[in-house]
Design a protein around this motif. Structure first.
Motif, PDB file in Angstrom:
ATOM      1  N   TYR A  16     -12.713  16.864 -12.544  1.00 52.88           N
ATOM      2  CA  TYR A  16     -12.795  15.373 -12.162  1.00 52.88           C
ATOM      3  C   TYR A  16     -11.687  15.351 -10.990  1.00 52.88           C
ATOM      4  CZ  TYR A  16     -15.498  14.227 -16.148  1.00 52.88           C
ATOM      5  OH  TYR A  16     -16.384  14.112 -17.239  1.00 52.88           O
ATOM      6  N   GLU A  17     -12.279  14.816  -9.807  1.00 53.85           N
ATOM      7  CA  GLU A  17     -11.196  14.529  -8.755  1.00 53.85           C
ATOM      8  C   GLU A  17     -10.364  13.354  -9.046  1.00 53.85           C
ATOM      9  OE1 GLU A  17     -11.248  12.872  -4.198  1.00 53.85           O
ATOM     10  OE2 GLU A  17     -13.204  13.433  -5.133  1.00 53.85           O
ATOM     11  N   VAL A  18      -9.162  13.478  -9.083  1.00 54.58           N
ATOM     12  CA  VAL A  18      -7.948  12.514  -9.573  1.00 54.58           C
ATOM     13  C   VAL A  18      -7.207  12.187  -8.334  1.00 54.58           C
ATOM     14  CG1 VAL A  18      -6.298  12.018 -11.096  1.00 54.58           C
ATOM     15  CG2 VAL A  18      -8.200  13.317 -11.834  1.00 54.58           C
ATOM     16  N   THR A  19      -7.019  11.023  -8.214  1.00 56.17           N
ATOM     17  CA  THR A  19      -5.822  10.527  -7.210  1.00 56.17           C
ATOM     18  C   THR A  19      -4.711   9.780  -7.793  1.00 56.17           C
ATOM     19  OG1 THR A  19      -7.641  10.419  -5.284  1.00 56.17           O
ATOM     20  CG2 THR A  19      -5.479   9.096  -5.203  1.00 56.17           C
ATOM     21  N   LEU A  20      -3.625  10.385  -7.608  1.00 54.59           N
ATOM     22  CA  LEU A  20      -2.400   9.820  -8.482  1.00 54.59           C
ATOM     23  C   LEU A  20      -1.889   8.542  -7.600  1.00 54.59           C
ATOM     24  CD1 LEU A  20      -1.309  10.462 -11.246  1.00 54.59           C
ATOM     25  CD2 LEU A  20       0.560  11.608 -10.004  1.00 54.59           C
ATOM     26  N   TYR A  21      -2.035   7.445  -8.243  1.00 52.40           N
ATOM     27  CA  TYR A  21      -1.064   6.164  -7.599  1.00 52.40           C
ATOM     28  C   TYR A  21       0.193   5.765  -8.349  1.00 52.40           C
ATOM     29  CZ  TYR A  21      -0.811   1.753  -4.918  1.00 52.40           C
ATOM     30  OH  TYR A  21      -0.316   0.623  -4.059  1.00 52.40           O
ATOM     31  N   THR A  22       1.248   5.820  -7.491  1.00 51.95           N
ATOM     32  CA  THR A  22       2.449   5.708  -8.191  1.00 51.95           C
ATOM     33  C   THR A  22       3.347   4.474  -7.710  1.00 51.95           C
ATOM     34  OG1 THR A  22       3.874   7.411  -6.809  1.00 51.95           O
ATOM     35  CG2 THR A  22       2.724   8.165  -9.005  1.00 51.95           C
ATOM     36  N   ASP A  23       2.890   3.792  -6.624  1.00 52.77           N
ATOM     37  CA  ASP A  23       3.471   2.648  -6.309  1.00 52.77           C
ATOM     38  C   ASP A  23       3.658   1.456  -7.351  1.00 52.77           C
ATOM     39  OD1 ASP A  23       4.895   1.008  -4.502  1.00 52.77           O
ATOM     40  OD2 ASP A  23       3.545   0.696  -3.427  1.00 52.77           O
ATOM     41  N   VAL A  24       4.430   1.532  -8.288  1.00 50.89           N
ATOM     42  CA  VAL A  24       4.306   0.809  -9.510  1.00 50.89           C
ATOM     43  C   VAL A  24       5.946   0.734  -9.928  1.00 50.89           C
ATOM     44  CG1 VAL A  24       3.847   0.510 -12.036  1.00 50.89           C
ATOM     45  CG2 VAL A  24       2.340   1.613 -10.548  1.00 50.89           C
ATOM     46  N   VAL A  25       6.151  -0.650  -9.782  1.00 50.73           N
ATOM     47  CA  VAL A  25       7.603  -1.277 -10.187  1.00 50.73           C
ATOM     48  C   VAL A  25       7.374  -1.991 -11.337  1.00 50.73           C
ATOM     49  CG1 VAL A  25       8.290  -0.874  -7.837  1.00 50.73           C
ATOM     50  CG2 VAL A  25       7.369  -2.905  -8.584  1.00 50.73           C
ATOM     51  N   PRO A  26       8.705  -2.069 -12.098  1.00 50.04           N
ATOM     52  CA  PRO A  26       8.530  -3.084 -13.196  1.00 50.04           C
ATOM     53  C   PRO A  26       8.452  -4.770 -12.776  1.00 50.04           C
ATOM     54  CG  PRO A  26      10.337  -1.693 -13.274  1.00 50.04           C
ATOM     55  CD  PRO A  26       9.843  -1.358 -11.889  1.00 50.04           C
ATOM     56  N   GLU A  27       7.824  -5.304 -13.538  1.00 41.46           N
ATOM     57  CA  GLU A  27       7.659  -6.781 -13.277  1.00 41.46           C
ATOM     58  C   GLU A  27       6.823  -6.819 -11.913  1.00 41.46           C
ATOM     59  OE1 GLU A  27       8.383  -8.551 -16.005  1.00 41.46           O
ATOM     60  OE2 GLU A  27       9.449  -6.771 -16.678  1.00 41.46           O
ATOM     61  N   PRO A  28       5.724  -6.171 -11.386  1.00 36.99           N
ATOM     62  CA  PRO A  28       5.264  -6.243 -10.186  1.00 36.99           C
ATOM     63  C   PRO A  28       5.115  -7.510  -9.355  1.00 36.99           C
ATOM     64  CG  PRO A  28       3.622  -5.518 -11.763  1.00 36.99           C
ATOM     65  CD  PRO A  28       4.675  -5.614 -12.491  1.00 36.99           C
ATOM     66  N   PRO A  29       5.698  -7.335  -8.255  1.00 39.21           N
ATOM     67  CA  PRO A  29       5.270  -8.709  -7.430  1.00 39.21           C
ATOM     68  C   PRO A  29       3.795  -8.816  -6.996  1.00 39.21           C
ATOM     69  CG  PRO A  29       6.425  -7.043  -6.111  1.00 39.21           C
ATOM     70  CD  PRO A  29       6.163  -6.445  -7.438  1.00 39.21           C
ATOM     71  N   LEU A  30       3.295  -9.855  -6.455  1.00 33.04           N
ATOM     72  CA  LEU A  30       2.003 -10.064  -5.961  1.00 33.04           C
ATOM     73  C   LEU A  30       1.767  -9.096  -4.918  1.00 33.04           C
ATOM     74  CD1 LEU A  30      -0.512 -11.489  -5.642  1.00 33.04           C
ATOM     75  CD2 LEU A  30       0.687 -13.155  -4.191  1.00 33.04           C
ATOM     76  N   GLU A  31       2.898  -8.839  -3.981  1.00 32.92           N
ATOM     77  CA  GLU A  31       2.635  -7.914  -2.919  1.00 32.92           C
ATOM     78  C   GLU A  31       2.094  -6.694  -3.400  1.00 32.92           C
ATOM     79  OE1 GLU A  31       5.101 -11.192  -1.753  1.00 32.92           O
ATOM     80  OE2 GLU A  31       5.399  -9.759  -3.459  1.00 32.92           O
ATOM     81  N   THR A  32       2.738  -6.114  -4.590  1.00 34.90           N
ATOM     82  CA  THR A  32       2.546  -4.626  -4.839  1.00 34.90           C
ATOM     83  C   THR A  32       0.891  -4.864  -5.545  1.00 34.90           C
ATOM     84  OG1 THR A  32       4.545  -4.257  -5.796  1.00 34.90           O
ATOM     85  CG2 THR A  32       2.886  -2.956  -6.799  1.00 34.90           C
ATOM     86  N   GLY A  33       0.424  -5.843  -6.120  1.00 34.75           N
ATOM     87  CA  GLY A  33      -0.936  -6.162  -6.335  1.00 34.75           C
ATOM     88  C   GLY A  33      -1.904  -5.964  -5.336  1.00 34.75           C
TER      89      GLY A  33
END
Length: 394
Positions: free
Chosen positions: A60-77
């Motif tokens: 399978y082709e997998v793309t890793l997304y790691t722009d994750v922070v605790p208590e993510p703000p709306l901007e991260t979403g």
């Protein structure tokens, strides 16, 4: 006629080694491009690779997304939604704690919806979820949030939190493998563990509780209360990690159906205003909220005391409810979490603003067995600041 609507989903695999079920489950969906949302720390320590490598090895082709922070703000979403829409993914895997899993749910649902994430927020949004999400596999690496079995994605706003929630956000598959939690450090184990305990306690006292959720909640309390201290002190203890994993999972099912109440409602502003992790926010408030509402549910608190390992047999319901509060406070202290707001450097001057934001959490407050008005919320925050449990004036 009184009845309850119960949603016991998704398809779940639990237990040591259950991650082995991932590839067979992916084969059912026949994805061509997979998005894997995970915490950057999990990538650093190689934990996310325990998931990504066998998936890639299976072709399978997998793309890793790691722009994750605790208590993510709306901007991260918003950033994740744009990334997901722009890359043609057809399946999402979430690996990590509650923040990573919530963002994975967000990615899966926003991929099939237009417009800003903000438009779909529960308290202020004007648009509704209408379409199915992408197939979604959630794999928790902590024992606490229960996010793998809920339809909720929590986002931090300027001074509080809001959620996006819909049944279409329920995962296609949840894989709850306690082996993935062994490397979680003691502080995170403690905070997520008390979070899970709070889910179970609040589900049991919720006005939406039912016989089905009661059984889940009480067994979750039993499992968590007997294993949390050991898991914090000895993270490699297989039995403690397994009990915590199962307890968190059951607590998630319980609160997804019965809901949480005052503790969570008042915890959201702590996370929003002071960026206190969600588990810690719940932990510091748990005994004070339960003390304040004690008289509204003494029998249920006696039941909780018994599930915590106490013996209410020779106590009145009132005496048992007092002991329940004491035991909850003791557990928080035993796992090393500060038991007052001042212990988190929250100044007394902030109690009014916390109250103003807490009272806005009407969806959650509505489940409390004791209606909590603005004056009640202010008293609870003051109680948590002073470290002295209080009760409503009679």
């Amino acid at each position: 006629m009184t009845f309850s609507k119960l949603v016991f989903a998704p398809l779940s695999y639990t237990g040591w080694g259950s991650l082995e079920q991932l590839i067979p489950e992916l084969e059912r969906f026949e994805p061509t491009k997979i998005l894997l949302v995970t915490d950057p720390m999990l990538e650093k320590i190689g934990l996310s690779d325990q998931v990504a490598k066998p998936v890639r090895d299976a072709g399978y082709e997998v793309t890793l997304y790691t722009d994750v922070v605790p208590e993510p703000p709306l901007e991260t979403g918003e950033k994740l939604a744009a990334f997901t829409r722009g890359n043609g993914f057809d399946l999402v895997i979430g690996v990590g704690g509650g923040s990573a899993l919530d963002l994975a749910k967000l990615a899966a649902i926003m991929a099939t919806h237009e417009g800003p994430v903000a438009d779909y927020l529960n308290l202020t949004g004007t648009r509704k979820i209408e379409h199915k999400a992408l197939p979604l596999v959630l794999i928790p690496t902590t024992s606490g949030t229960g996010s793998e079995v809920t339809s909720i994605a929590v986002l931090s706003l300027e001074s509080s939190k809001d959620v996006i929630t819909h049944d279409n956000m329920i995962a296609s598959v949840a894989i709850v493998d306690p082996q993935l939690t062994v490397s979680v450090p003691p502080k995170v184990t403690a905070a997520t563990g008390i979070d899970a305990l709070t889910h179970a306690v609040e589900a049991y006292i919720s006005i939406n509780a039912s016989p089905a959720t009661d059984g889940l909640a009480l067994h979750a309390i039993r499992l968590i209360s007997k294993s949390l201290r050991t898991a914090v002190k000895d993270g490699g203890n297989k039995q403690a990690r397994t009990d915590m994993s199962h307890g968190s999972y059951l607590a998630g099912l319980a609160f997804f159906n019965a809901g949480v109440a005052g503790v969570h409602a008042l915890a959201y502003p702590l996370g929003g205003q002071f960026h206190i992790p969600h588990g810690d926010s719940n932990a510091v408030l748990l005994p004070y909220v339960m003390s304040y509402i004690r008289k509204s549910c003494p029998k249920r608190m006696a039941d909780i005391l018994e599930a915590l390992g106490g013996n209410p047999s020779f106590l009145s319901e009132e005496e048992a409810s007092y002991k329940c509060v004491d035991e909850l406070k003791r557990i928080v202290e035993d796992v090393g979490i500060p038991s007052t707001l001042s212990g988190f450097d929250v100044p007394e001057s902030a109690l009014d603003s916390l109250t103003a934001d807490g009272v806005k959490q009407k969806r959650i407050l509505a489940r409390s067995p004791l209606p909590l008005e603005e004056s009640d919320i202010r008293k609870i925050y003051q109680s948590a600041f002073d470290g002295v449990p209080v009760e409503p004036a009679t």
